[in-house]
Design a protein around this motif. Structure first.
Motif, PDB file in Angstrom:
ATOM      1  N   PHE A  48       0.802  -1.235   0.000  1.00 25.52           N
ATOM      2  CA  PHE A  48       0.000   0.000   0.000  1.00 25.52           C
ATOM      3  C   PHE A  48       0.833   1.283   0.000  1.00 25.52           C
ATOM      4  CE2 PHE A  48      -2.609  -3.395   1.654  1.00 25.52           C
ATOM      5  CZ  PHE A  48      -3.750  -3.296   0.863  1.00 25.52           C
ATOM      6  N   HIS A  49       2.107   1.153  -0.351  1.00 26.90           N
ATOM      7  CA  HIS A  49       2.943   2.336  -0.574  1.00 26.90           C
ATOM      8  C   HIS A  49       2.548   2.911  -1.931  1.00 26.90           C
ATOM      9  CE1 HIS A  49       6.265   5.020  -0.580  1.00 26.90           C
ATOM     10  NE2 HIS A  49       7.111   4.296  -1.274  1.00 26.90           N
ATOM     11  N   LEU A  50       2.750   4.232  -2.123  1.00 25.83           N
ATOM     12  CA  LEU A  50       2.460   4.844  -3.410  1.00 25.83           C
ATOM     13  C   LEU A  50       3.267   4.149  -4.495  1.00 25.83           C
ATOM     14  CD1 LEU A  50       2.588   8.644  -2.533  1.00 25.83           C
ATOM     15  CD2 LEU A  50       0.555   7.282  -3.029  1.00 25.83           C
ATOM     16  N   SER A  51       2.631   3.881  -5.622  1.00 30.10           N
ATOM     17  CA  SER A  51       3.328   3.191  -6.694  1.00 30.10           C
ATOM     18  C   SER A  51       2.633   3.421  -8.030  1.00 30.10           C
ATOM     19  CB  SER A  51       3.359   1.689  -6.394  1.00 30.10           C
ATOM     20  OG  SER A  51       3.931   0.992  -7.473  1.00 30.10           O
ATOM     21  N   ASP A  74       1.888   6.148   6.938  1.00 28.82           N
ATOM     22  CA  ASP A  74       1.677   6.484   5.526  1.00 28.82           C
ATOM     23  C   ASP A  74       2.967   6.487   4.711  1.00 28.82           C
ATOM     24  OD1 ASP A  74       2.816   9.066   5.720  1.00 28.82           O
ATOM     25  OD2 ASP A  74       0.906   9.917   6.347  1.00 28.82           O
ATOM     26  N   SER A  75       2.821   6.743   3.419  1.00 30.25           N
ATOM     27  CA  SER A  75       3.948   6.635   2.484  1.00 30.25           C
ATOM     28  C   SER A  75       5.089   7.590   2.819  1.00 30.25           C
ATOM     29  CB  SER A  75       3.473   6.882   1.053  1.00 30.25           C
ATOM     30  OG  SER A  75       3.024   5.672   0.485  1.00 30.25           O
ATOM     31  N   ARG A  76       4.779   8.706   3.476  1.00 30.87           N
ATOM     32  CA  ARG A  76       5.841   9.643   3.851  1.00 30.87           C
ATOM     33  C   ARG A  76       6.815   8.983   4.834  1.00 30.87           C
ATOM     34  NH1 ARG A  76       1.985  14.526   5.424  1.00 30.87           N
ATOM     35  NH2 ARG A  76       0.886  12.696   6.175  1.00 30.87           N
ATOM     36  N   ASP A  77       6.283   8.087   5.658  1.00 26.19           N
ATOM     37  CA  ASP A  77       7.138   7.374   6.616  1.00 26.19           C
ATOM     38  C   ASP A  77       8.082   6.413   5.888  1.00 26.19           C
ATOM     39  OD1 ASP A  77       5.699   8.685   8.591  1.00 26.19           O
ATOM     40  OD2 ASP A  77       4.275   7.047   8.801  1.00 26.19           O
ATOM     41  N   VAL A  78       7.569   5.778   4.832  1.00 30.47           N
ATOM     42  CA  VAL A  78       8.419   4.884   4.037  1.00 30.47           C
ATOM     43  C   VAL A  78       9.581   5.692   3.466  1.00 30.47           C
ATOM     44  CG1 VAL A  78       8.560   3.445   1.962  1.00 30.47           C
ATOM     45  CG2 VAL A  78       6.515   3.354   3.406  1.00 30.47           C
ATOM     46  N   ILE A  79       9.262   6.848   2.913  1.00 35.11           N
ATOM     47  CA  ILE A  79      10.293   7.703   2.305  1.00 35.11           C
ATOM     48  C   ILE A  79      11.314   8.137   3.353  1.00 35.11           C
ATOM     49  CG2 ILE A  79      10.675   9.923   1.128  1.00 35.11           C
ATOM     50  CD1 ILE A  79       7.764   9.389  -0.108  1.00 35.11           C
ATOM     51  N   ALA A  80      10.833   8.490   4.546  1.00 30.38           N
ATOM     52  CA  ALA A  80      11.737   8.906   5.634  1.00 30.38           C
ATOM     53  C   ALA A  80      12.650   7.759   6.052  1.00 30.38           C
ATOM     54  CB  ALA A  80      10.928   9.407   6.823  1.00 30.38           C
ATOM     55  N   LEU A  81      12.094   6.563   6.187  1.00 30.60           N
ATOM     56  CA  LEU A  81      12.899   5.410   6.606  1.00 30.60           C
ATOM     57  C   LEU A  81      13.880   4.985   5.518  1.00 30.60           C
ATOM     58  CD1 LEU A  81      10.174   3.454   8.534  1.00 30.60           C
ATOM     59  CD2 LEU A  81      12.371   4.098   9.476  1.00 30.60           C
ATOM     60  N   HIS A  92       4.735  -2.088   5.294  1.00 28.73           N
ATOM     61  CA  HIS A  92       3.281  -2.157   5.148  1.00 28.73           C
ATOM     62  C   HIS A  92       2.717  -0.805   5.595  1.00 28.73           C
ATOM     63  CE1 HIS A  92      -0.517  -4.380   4.670  1.00 28.73           C
ATOM     64  NE2 HIS A  92      -0.953  -3.436   5.487  1.00 28.73           N
ATOM     65  N   VAL A  93       2.000  -0.153   4.688  1.00 32.67           N
ATOM     66  CA  VAL A  93       1.462   1.177   4.968  1.00 32.67           C
ATOM     67  C   VAL A  93       0.005   1.054   5.418  1.00 32.67           C
ATOM     68  CG1 VAL A  93       0.986   3.466   4.010  1.00 32.67           C
ATOM     69  CG2 VAL A  93       2.997   2.188   3.227  1.00 32.67           C
ATOM     70  N   LEU A  94      -0.271   1.517   6.635  1.00 31.57           N
ATOM     71  CA  LEU A  94      -1.621   1.364   7.203  1.00 31.57           C
ATOM     72  C   LEU A  94      -2.640   2.325   6.599  1.00 31.57           C
ATOM     73  CD1 LEU A  94      -0.892   0.945  11.014  1.00 31.57           C
ATOM     74  CD2 LEU A  94      -1.585  -0.825   9.380  1.00 31.57           C
ATOM     75  N   GLY A  95      -2.167   3.495   6.176  1.00 24.30           N
ATOM     76  CA  GLY A  95      -3.085   4.484   5.614  1.00 24.30           C
ATOM     77  C   GLY A  95      -3.726   5.379   6.657  1.00 24.30           C
ATOM     78  N   GLY A  96      -3.219   5.326   7.893  1.00 26.56           N
ATOM     79  CA  GLY A  96      -3.748   6.186   8.953  1.00 26.56           C
ATOM     80  C   GLY A  96      -3.617   5.484  10.292  1.00 26.56           C
ATOM     81  N   VAL A  97      -4.194   6.099  11.317  1.00 25.71           N
ATOM     82  CA  VAL A  97      -4.208   5.466  12.638  1.00 25.71           C
ATOM     83  C   VAL A  97      -5.660   5.344  13.106  1.00 25.71           C
ATOM     84  CG1 VAL A  97      -1.920   6.132  13.480  1.00 25.71           C
ATOM     85  CG2 VAL A  97      -3.801   7.762  13.653  1.00 25.71           C
ATOM     86  N   LEU A 166       7.340  10.580  12.135  1.00 25.45           N
ATOM     87  CA  LEU A 166       8.535   9.981  11.563  1.00 25.45           C
ATOM     88  C   LEU A 166       9.176  10.892  10.532  1.00 25.45           C
ATOM     89  CD1 LEU A 166       7.820   7.331  12.933  1.00 25.45           C
ATOM     90  CD2 LEU A 166       8.116   6.196  10.763  1.00 25.45           C
ATOM     91  N   GLU A 167       8.337  11.528   9.741  1.00 23.90           N
ATOM     92  CA  GLU A 167       8.886  12.289   8.618  1.00 23.90           C
ATOM     93  C   GLU A 167       9.668  13.517   9.079  1.00 23.90           C
ATOM     94  OE1 GLU A 167       6.397  14.503   6.052  1.00 23.90           O
ATOM     95  OE2 GLU A 167       4.651  14.296   7.343  1.00 23.90           O
TER      96      GLU A 167
END
Ligand SMILES: [Zn+2]
Length: 185
Positions: A48-51, A74-81, A92-97, A166-167
């Motif tokens: 569920f990351h942007l693609s 969210d995807s911004r966290d993937v980018i930060a990590l 795995h991107v949850l899409g929110g909390v 995270l970002e």
């Protein structure tokens, strides 16, 4: 224009004035590019990351470790990590909390897909990297309980202020948070 992220009334006005002065063909091309971007960017079927592809680059990369899944909001966290270059597993991107006040329950997020993925894939470890706001904490505990029957569940050690995203953490802090992860009780 004000609906765009980071665009306040002043910027919106400046953009509007700019657009008025440009030839119509140019504006049409810009609008088309925006529609095209919307069409092309979707979510990865797996994480569920942007693609722009059905399965994202990280999920397709054979050099990434399938045995570890890092769960983010969210995807911004993937980018930060990714910027830390420390993490070699999947995401795995949850899409929110989970936030009952905002009407967001587990079923609005990708939690079910995550549980399915973990139960099928049987990774060695799932790392929960959700920022420790009240909602983030609820989400971490909820997801952790669901995943524990299948695998080892850890959470990253936040040296961040509560509610810190995270970002906004720098790369060194994030890398350290990953390294100092501990098992969820
Ligand atoms: Zn993916």
């Amino acid at each position: 224009m004000q609906r765009l992220p980071g665009v306040g009334p002043k910027t919106a006005q400046r953009l509007a004035l700019h657009i008025i002065k440009r030839p119509e063909a140019e504006i049409e091309a810009l609008a088309k590019a925006l529609v095209e971007a919307k069409k092309q960017v979707g979510l990865c079927q797996v994480c569920f990351h942007l693609s722009s592809e059905p399965v994202c680059e990280i999920c397709r990369n054979p050099n990434r470790d399938n045995g570890v899944i890092c769960v983010v909001v969210d995807s911004r966290d993937v980018i930060a990590l990714e910027k830390t270059r420390e993490y070699k597993g999947k995401y795995h991107v949850l899409g929110g909390v989970i936030s009952p006040i905002d009407g967001i329950g587990p079923e609005q997020l990708t939690i079910q897909a995550l549980v399915r993925r973990v139960s099928q894939q049987q990774p060695r470890e799932v790392i929960l990297a959700i920022s420790p706001s009240v909602e983030g904490e609820t989400t971490t505990l909820y997801v952790g309980q669901l995943l524990k029957p299948f695998t080892k569940v850890t959470r990253i050690a936040f040296g961040l202020p509560v509610g810190g995203d995270l970002e906004y953490a720098d790369e060194v802090t994030l890398a350290r948070a990953l390294e100092g992860r501990r098992e969820l009780e």
